[in-house]
Design a protein around this motif. Structure first.
Motif, PDB file in Angstrom:
ATOM      1  N   HIS A  26      12.517  26.089 -31.106  1.00 38.47           N
ATOM      2  CA  HIS A  26      11.253  26.475 -31.744  1.00 38.47           C
ATOM      3  C   HIS A  26      10.397  27.302 -30.786  1.00 38.47           C
ATOM      4  O   HIS A  26       9.703  28.233 -31.216  1.00 38.47           O
ATOM      5  N   LEU A  27      10.426  26.963 -29.498  1.00 37.96           N
ATOM      6  CA  LEU A  27       9.673  27.747 -28.523  1.00 37.96           C
ATOM      7  C   LEU A  27      10.212  29.170 -28.442  1.00 37.96           C
ATOM      8  O   LEU A  27       9.443  30.144 -28.417  1.00 37.96           O
ATOM      9  N   GLU A  29      11.773  30.765 -30.770  1.00 41.84           N
ATOM     10  CA  GLU A  29      11.406  31.415 -32.028  1.00 41.84           C
ATOM     11  C   GLU A  29       9.970  31.924 -31.990  1.00 41.84           C
ATOM     12  O   GLU A  29       9.639  32.947 -32.607  1.00 41.84           O
ATOM     13  N   ARG A  30       9.120  31.213 -31.256  1.00 41.50           N
ATOM     14  CA  ARG A  30       7.703  31.596 -31.136  1.00 41.50           C
ATOM     15  C   ARG A  30       7.456  32.573 -29.992  1.00 41.50           C
ATOM     16  O   ARG A  30       6.317  32.955 -29.729  1.00 41.50           O
ATOM     17  N   ARG A 390       8.547  20.913 -34.379  1.00 41.11           N
ATOM     18  CA  ARG A 390       8.070  22.094 -35.093  1.00 41.11           C
ATOM     19  C   ARG A 390       6.552  22.151 -35.050  1.00 41.11           C
ATOM     20  O   ARG A 390       5.947  23.186 -34.740  1.00 41.11           O
ATOM     21  N   ALA A 394       4.143  24.704 -32.776  1.00 45.27           N
ATOM     22  CA  ALA A 394       3.161  25.536 -33.485  1.00 45.27           C
ATOM     23  C   ALA A 394       1.783  25.394 -32.856  1.00 45.27           C
ATOM     24  O   ALA A 394       1.052  26.377 -32.685  1.00 45.27           O
ATOM     25  N   ALA A 397       1.568  27.216 -29.631  1.00 47.67           N
ATOM     26  CA  ALA A 397       1.494  28.660 -29.890  1.00 47.67           C
ATOM     27  C   ALA A 397       0.153  29.074 -30.469  1.00 47.67           C
ATOM     28  O   ALA A 397      -0.105  30.275 -30.647  1.00 47.67           O
ATOM     29  N   ASP A 399      -0.896  28.260 -33.524  1.00 48.06           N
ATOM     30  CA  ASP A 399      -0.803  28.340 -34.986  1.00 48.06           C
ATOM     31  C   ASP A 399      -1.168  26.970 -35.563  1.00 48.06           C
ATOM     32  O   ASP A 399      -0.305  26.185 -35.952  1.00 48.06           O
ATOM     33  N   SER A 402      -0.063  25.931 -39.261  1.00 53.88           N
ATOM     34  CA  SER A 402       1.320  25.476 -39.367  1.00 53.88           C
ATOM     35  C   SER A 402       1.497  24.111 -38.703  1.00 53.88           C
ATOM     36  O   SER A 402       2.230  23.257 -39.205  1.00 53.88           O
TER      37      SER A 402
END
Length: 457
Positions: A26-27, A29-30, A390, A394, A397, A399, A402
């Protein structure tokens, strides 16, 4: 150190198991750099220690979406989503390829020995939140290193600290001295040395959840094999037996989990095991080549050759001692999460999806995720861990919309007072804590007389 510089540091992930590697995916992906530190020599080192145990979740329920996206370009093919892998399958067919994709973002043989704020012990307030985390690491070759990180995600699990046999949460008197005959794992009977250890022997199994069910069913299978004549188990429970003792059965939305409880019930019904209820172990005494278990009330059981203790696991919090964690005083889980998973309150095994809100601590940007987040609670699914990371990633990041959104629907156990939700062997007699009292200790054969209890379900 200013915020801009700190944001350029990696997010430190402790543990290369299912939750830790999912967090790294996930990291990535961000667009955030992860660094995963794994104490073991390979990905999923803890999972590999129960590689012979089959999960009761299918392949469709134990992989993370961000991880799958990361694996897709490599040609990785997800196994049949309707099949049930073993721990070894999970580690080799999913966790190892995922770690390979992450490459040098994962370091093996790297044990975290301490985490703090740079230049600040847990007492100091001044400029605390503006300082990066400092992580002390000891490598397998003896080297030590200090790593700076913008945030810390602890996904190290609880596997390394099994709970003892003692009914008061402490090792029973004599438990350590009998360590050559006491095990804290489900036996792997495919291992010839392990098979010889239990074949034709009398074994006490202490515990009330999925791992105990698996051990009882395993020993029952051995008893019916050509080399297992005379194999018998004594199942020791701290409370009584009710309609919910063996889980949800056919009402469980995870069919394999329900079947596991039914297999344990069959082991007892068919005479391969006896059940002793209301027995809280105080001592394990030597009796020649055998062991005798003694209860807090003085009751003594017949001698056994081996003891398997499956009373759960505990989080190792020692290397987090310089951080300001907000943990429930009973479960050692985050304060906001504890009411959702407390077996003293939730006997039905319903665990609501949750994320960064429930996992936050007074120390900002540090999170316990996966099985570690549940402390001593016995109720956990891999899907829960994936939703946790997740949400946490988020939040890291920025977000927040989310991070606060729930993106998970969990299956029900189909039973109240049962063993809870498990993907991994993390059964705990805390699952028995939901009742008000224990029945008078007694030995019973299921299928005959079930003891009455004033506690209800």
């Amino acid at each position: 150190m200013n915020a801009t510089v700190t944001d350029q540091l990696p997010v430190l992930v402790i543990g290369a198991g299912p939750a830790g590697l999912a967090a790294a995916a996930h990291l990535v992906e961000r667009g955030i750099e992860p660094l995963v530190l794994e104490a073991g020599p390979v990905a999923g080192a803890a999972v590999r220690e129960w590689s012979h145990v089959r999960l009761f979740s299918t392949w469709g329920e134990i992989t993370d979406q961000a991880a799958e996206k990361l694996l897709a370009p490599t040609g990785w093919v997800k196994p049949d989503v309707k099949t049930y892998p073993t721990g070894g399958d999970w580690a080799e067919q999913y966790l190892r390829p995922l770690a390979d994709v992450l490459g040098d973002k994962v370091r093996f043989g790297a044990r975290v020995t301490g985490v703090s704020r740079s230049g600040r012990d847990r007492i100091v307030d001044a400029d605390r939140e503006s300082q990066p985390f400092t992580v002390h690491v000891r490598y397998a070759d003896g080297r030590e290193e200090k790593i700076l990180a913008r945030a810390v995600i602890d996904a190290s699990g609880t596997w390394a600290l099994p709970s003892p046999a003692g009914g008061d949460g402490l090792p029973a008197l004599g438990e350590r001295a009998a360590s050559d005959r006491v095990s804290y794992r489900v036996p792997d009977l495919d291992d010839p040395a392990v098979r010889v250890r239990y074949a034709g022997k009398r074994t006490a199994v202490i515990g009330s959840g999925a791992s105990a069910f698996t051990a009882l069913a395993t020993l029952a299978d051995l008893a019916q094999s050509a080399d297992g004549t005379g194999t018998h188990a004594t199942w020791i429970l701290r409370r009584g037996i009710s309609g919910s003792t063996f889980g949800g059965g056919t009402a469980d939305q995870l069919p394999a989990r329900g079947a596991l409880g039914l297999a344990a019930k069959a082991a007892v019904d068919e005479g391969h095991a006896d059940a002793v209820t209301g027995f809280r172990t105080e001592a394990i005494e030597r009796a020649g080549e055998q062991l005798v278990l003694v209860a807090e009330d003085g009751r003594r059981l017949d001698p056994v050759d081996e003891v398997i203790v499956l009373t759960g696991f505990r989080p190792d919090l020692s290397f987090l001692d310089e951080l300001r964690l907000g943990l429930d005083e009973r479960l050692q889980a985050p304060v906001a999460l504890a009411p959702l998973i407390d077996p003293n309150q939730h006997s039905c095994g319903t665990v609501y999806p949750h994320g960064v809100k429930e996992l936050s601590h007074p120390e900002e940007d540090v999170y316990l995720v996966g099985m570690k987040s549940y402390g001593r609670a016995p109720t956990f699914l891999a899907l829960t861990g994936y939703e946790q990371v997740r949400s946490v990633v988020a939040a890291i990041a920025g977000d927040h919309e989310s991070a606060e959104r729930v993106e998970l629907v969990l299956p029900e156990t189909g039973v109240c007072g049962g063993a809870g939700l498990f993907d991994q062997p993390n059964t705990d007699d805390a699952a028995e804590a939901g009742g008000c009292c224990a029945p008078t200790p007694q030995l019973i054969q299921l299928g005959t007389t079930t003891p009455a209890s004033s506690c209800g379900s």
